[in-house]
Write a protein that holds these residues in place. Structure first.
Motif, mmCIF file in Angstrom:
data_model
loop_
_atom_site.group_PDB
_atom_site.id
_atom_site.type_symbol
_atom_site.label_atom_id
_atom_site.label_comp_id
_atom_site.label_asym_id
_atom_site.label_seq_id
_atom_site.Cartn_x
_atom_site.Cartn_y
_atom_site.Cartn_z
ATOM 1 N N MET A 120 0.836 -1.198 0.000
ATOM 2 C CA MET A 120 0.000 0.000 0.000
ATOM 3 C C MET A 120 0.884 1.266 0.000
ATOM 4 O O MET A 120 0.604 2.223 -0.723
ATOM 5 N N LEU A 121 1.951 1.237 0.802
ATOM 6 C CA LEU A 121 2.848 2.391 0.853
ATOM 7 C C LEU A 121 3.489 2.624 -0.513
ATOM 8 O O LEU A 121 3.653 3.757 -0.964
ATOM 9 N N MET A 122 3.848 1.519 -1.183
ATOM 10 C CA MET A 122 4.445 1.627 -2.508
ATOM 11 C C MET A 122 3.460 2.265 -3.495
ATOM 12 O O MET A 122 3.814 3.119 -4.297
ATOM 13 N N VAL A 123 2.196 1.831 -3.379
ATOM 14 C CA VAL A 123 1.169 2.371 -4.275
ATOM 15 C C VAL A 123 0.947 3.859 -3.986
ATOM 16 O O VAL A 123 0.844 4.677 -4.893
ATOM 17 N N LEU A 124 0.922 4.201 -2.689
ATOM 18 C CA LEU A 124 0.678 5.598 -2.309
ATOM 19 C C LEU A 124 1.781 6.512 -2.818
ATOM 20 O O LEU A 124 1.570 7.693 -3.039
ATOM 21 N N GLN A 125 2.980 5.945 -2.999
ATOM 22 C CA GLN A 125 4.098 6.748 -3.475
ATOM 23 C C GLN A 125 3.791 7.358 -4.844
ATOM 24 O O GLN A 125 4.324 8.397 -5.198
ATOM 25 N N THR A 126 2.934 6.679 -5.612
ATOM 26 C CA THR A 126 2.626 7.188 -6.946
ATOM 27 C C THR A 126 1.537 8.253 -6.917
ATOM 28 O O THR A 126 1.219 8.831 -7.935
ATOM 29 N N PHE A 127 0.949 8.480 -5.752
ATOM 30 C CA PHE A 127 -0.186 9.393 -5.710
ATOM 31 C C PHE A 127 0.297 10.830 -5.525
ATOM 32 O O PHE A 127 0.786 11.194 -4.468
ATOM 33 N N PRO A 128 0.186 11.668 -6.554
ATOM 34 C CA PRO A 128 0.646 13.050 -6.406
ATOM 35 C C PRO A 128 -0.335 13.834 -5.538
ATOM 36 O O PRO A 128 -1.535 13.801 -5.775
ATOM 37 N N LEU B 206 -1.132 16.767 -5.333
ATOM 38 C CA LEU B 206 -1.933 17.776 -6.026
ATOM 39 C C LEU B 206 -3.332 17.253 -6.371
ATOM 40 O O LEU B 206 -4.296 18.010 -6.393
ATOM 41 N N LEU B 207 -3.429 15.943 -6.623
ATOM 42 C CA LEU B 207 -4.709 15.373 -7.035
ATOM 43 C C LEU B 207 -5.748 15.435 -5.918
ATOM 44 O O LEU B 207 -6.930 15.337 -6.175
ATOM 45 N N ALA B 208 -5.286 15.572 -4.670
ATOM 46 C CA ALA B 208 -6.230 15.529 -3.555
ATOM 47 C C ALA B 208 -6.394 16.894 -2.914
ATOM 48 O O ALA B 208 -6.758 16.993 -1.746
ATOM 49 N N ALA C 81 3.228 13.607 5.210
ATOM 50 C CA ALA C 81 2.569 12.387 4.766
ATOM 51 C C ALA C 81 3.295 11.804 3.557
ATOM 52 O O ALA C 81 3.555 10.598 3.480
ATOM 53 N N GLY C 82 3.653 12.665 2.596
ATOM 54 C CA GLY C 82 4.375 12.182 1.422
ATOM 55 C C GLY C 82 5.743 11.639 1.794
ATOM 56 O O GLY C 82 6.192 10.626 1.254
ATOM 57 N N VAL D 182 5.920 8.000 3.345
ATOM 58 C CA VAL D 182 5.822 6.915 2.376
ATOM 59 C C VAL D 182 7.213 6.530 1.844
ATOM 60 O O VAL D 182 7.568 5.353 1.788
#
Lengths: 310, 315
Positions: free
Chosen positions: B147-155, B157-159, B185-186, B189
């Motif tokens: 999950m942490l690996m996946v969250l790393q891709t979440f920019p 800015l999108l949220a 938070a970023g 990760v």
């Protein structure tokens, strides 16, 4: 592996869990939820669910803008990654040549662009590309003996695209040079010597001896860089703002308006009375989906997850 | 014979020696020419490599050099369409303006506060979280790591709308502290993966010994594991700091720009006028912002490499 009481394990995990849940997970669900509603400037508080309407709108009705952005982003990523990985590798091979002297000095000089903060990189290059006062156009005027010559680096779509690709290459090749140099130095010289004795040409030694040995180091780095290049913002936005915008229609993306820049330009118009939060959230979910697919593909192709299984 | 001076030899003998020697010297010079060509051919590859490295160094350094020299130039000289590579009347005017007339130091201070807090929060969370993930086995552990690996891709800015809502709820909207929490938070990760990879290389027997001797997990963590993992923690801290220092989009959208309450990237962007860009001031700011970071970067480079290659995420 240690044994501990559940309370102890929970205590260690708690700080991470709270921040991740609050600042990472909740916003993703919030945004996903928003993408199925009609929240906009006219329905700020009384919005309701409208199914997949936003997704249909974003993909079909906005003139295919999102698809266009996805395509130019892909083109940008392929151009940048292809060139900076090759350039980094070639530079590392040049530095690794046994008869090149002063390797330490060369590599310090060549690594410097990596050390410049990215927003400063953007500033520097915006200055270099300036039509009137930038040294690139000034140099063109010197060699053409034409005081009015010059390229509209940031005004013409193709030139602007090339300009932001060059900036990314400038700031990214040192990382690949460093990675490749480390990997090259770990190749035993006997292997290359053996290939030479067996009559392999220079190209064959590169293709069949060096490249397979470089692969484990270069592949994960390349995939991770591909993902960060997809998310590139500073060195595009701070130079072009996503422009030039040549069509005059505010819905048409600019020539360098890549995924995250496109997102930012949509979000930034919060003052715009026509802002459609549902649409913006939908674009966010689609961008995340694209990045997620890339990440999952990278997990398949590399051994990044081997740590998980330990 | 060898003791005899040359004059003692008969003239005839000397001329004979010369006659014999002459063709030899011609032959030698021919050999030299051939040798030179051969050496040139052998070295052509190396000369080519030096030429390539020279071009690369110009590509790498010209932008940095150009901005450095421009920072000492006058505004008047910079709005010229003539190419000039050294300042005509070098001076500190741009630096003085930036430091005295513009809130440059306030922006720097804001950046230090937001990014420093974010790094501190992230390090506390990432070290404890990474320790649990490295040392204990519990349900959901693997899922958490992926999950942490996946969250790393979440920019982030999108949220942005969600961040605005959360920060308003906890009363930190528009503030540096709010921005710091979002940055943290970023960072967690990235930090968890890097630091966990390093923890995995530390033998667990050390802590087991401490536990047998009557210590508890917290003591083992603080006294044994944290000091040993210092290189990885330092490398992660630098990554986090540099990442935050560079961040523009979230800072621009989340901070309240009143009272110069912005970080340095946003401040510098605001400096840009509608029509003209004050290149001299920009150049001076660029030098002031970059020099410390470049120095740290070059100093930490070795360190950095070790901390990154041993850690989980390579890149």
């Amino acid at each position: 592996m240690l044994y501990a009481r559940r309370a102890t394990v929970a205590a260690f995990l708690l700080p991470t869990f709270i921040i991740i849940a609050l600042i990472n997970l909740y916003p993703i669900f919030y945004t996903a939820n928003l993408s199925f509603t009609n929240k906009n400037a006219f329905h700020l508080d009384n919005y309701h669910y409208i199914g997949t309407q936003n997704y249909q709108d974003v993909i079909q009705q906005t003139g295919g803008a999102f698809i266009h952005v996805l395509l130019i982003t892909t083109l940008y990523v392929v151009a940048c990654v292809g060139i900076y990985v090759s350039l980094g590798l070639i530079t590392a091979m040049a530095l690794n040549h046994p008869r090149v002297k002063g390797k330490g000095i060369w590599s310090i000089l060549l690594i410097l662009p990596w050390a410049v903060p990215t927003f400063i990189t953007a500033l520097i290059w915006k200055f270099l590309y300036d039509y009137n006062f930038g040294p690139i156009n000034q140099f063109i005027r010197v060699i053409t003996h034409n005081p009015n010559a010059g390229i509209g680096w940031l005004d013409q779509p193709v030139a602007a695209f090339i300009a932001v690709v060059v900036v990314n290459i400038w700031m990214s090749y040192p990382f690949f040079m460093t990675i490749s140099l480390g990997a090259l130095q770990s190749i035993p010289p006997e292997l290359l010597e053996a290939a030479r004795v067996d009559g392999a040409t220079g190209w064959q030694r590169f293709r069949f001896v060096m490249l397979p040995l470089l692969r484990p180091a270069l592949l994960p780095a390349t995939i991770l860089s591909t993902i960060t290049t997809f998310q590139m913002f500073n060195t595009v936005y701070l130079i072009t703002q996503g422009g030039p915008f040549t069509t005059g229609n505010i819905n048409d993306p600019g020539a360098t308006e890549f995924l995250i820049v496109y997102m930012y330009n949509r979000v930034q118009n919060t003052g715009n009375i026509f802002i459609n939060y549902g649409h913006v959230a939908t674009v966010a979910v689609l961008v995340f989906a694209v990045l997620l697919v890339l990440m999952l593909a990278s997990l398949r192709f590399t051994n990044l997850t081997k740590e998980v299984k330990r | 014979m060898s003791d005899q001076p040359l004059e003692a030899l008969p003239a005839e003998a000397i001329s004979t020696v010369e006659a014999i020697a002459r063709p030899r010297s011609v032959a030698r010079s021919r050999a030299n020419t051939a040798d030179l060509f051969k050496r040139l051919r052998d070295n052509l590859g190396v000369i080519g490599i030096y030429a390539f490295l020279g071009v690369m160094v110009i590509f790498a350094l010209f932008p940095i050099y150009y901005v450095f020299q421009a920072s000492f130039n006058t505004t008047q000289a910079l709005i010229s369409t003539q190419l000039q590579l050294v300042p005509q009347a070098p001076g500190w005017a741009n630096y003085q303006f930036i430091l005295q007339q513009e809130p440059f130091l306030t922006w720097m201070k804001n950046s230090f506060i937001a990014v420093g807090m974010a790094t501190a929060i992230a390090l506390v969370c990432a070290t404890t979280g990474a320790y649990a993930l490295s040392r204990f086995r519990f349900p959901g552990r693997r899922f958490g790591l992926v999950m942490l690996m996946v969250l790393q891709t979440f920019p982030g800015l999108l949220a942005i709308y969600a961040y605005e809502q959360i920060l308003t709820t906890i009363g930190l909207e528009g503030q540096l502290t709010g921005l710091a929490i979002v940055y943290a938070a970023g960072n967690i990760v990235i930090g968890v993966w890097n630091i966990k990879g390093y923890f995995d290389t530390i033998p667990v027997e050390l802590e087991e010994a401490a536990l047998v001797d009557g210590g508890n997990s917290f003591l083992a963590f603080f006294r044994i594991v944290l000091p040993l993992a210092a290189p990885a923690i330092a490398a992660s801290a630098i990554l986090m700091f540099v990442g935050g220092w560079n961040e523009f989009a979230l800072a621009k959208l989340l901070l309240n720009p009143d009272n110069n309450n912005v970080t340095i990237p946003v401040g510098l962007q605001q400096l840009q006028g509608e029509n003209s860009t004050p290149w001299g001031y920009f150049a001076a700011s660029a030098v002031l912002v970059s020099l410390p970071l470049m120095a740290i970067f070059l100093y930490m480079q070795r360190f950095f490499k070790a901390g990154l290659t041993i850690g989980g995420v390579k890149g």
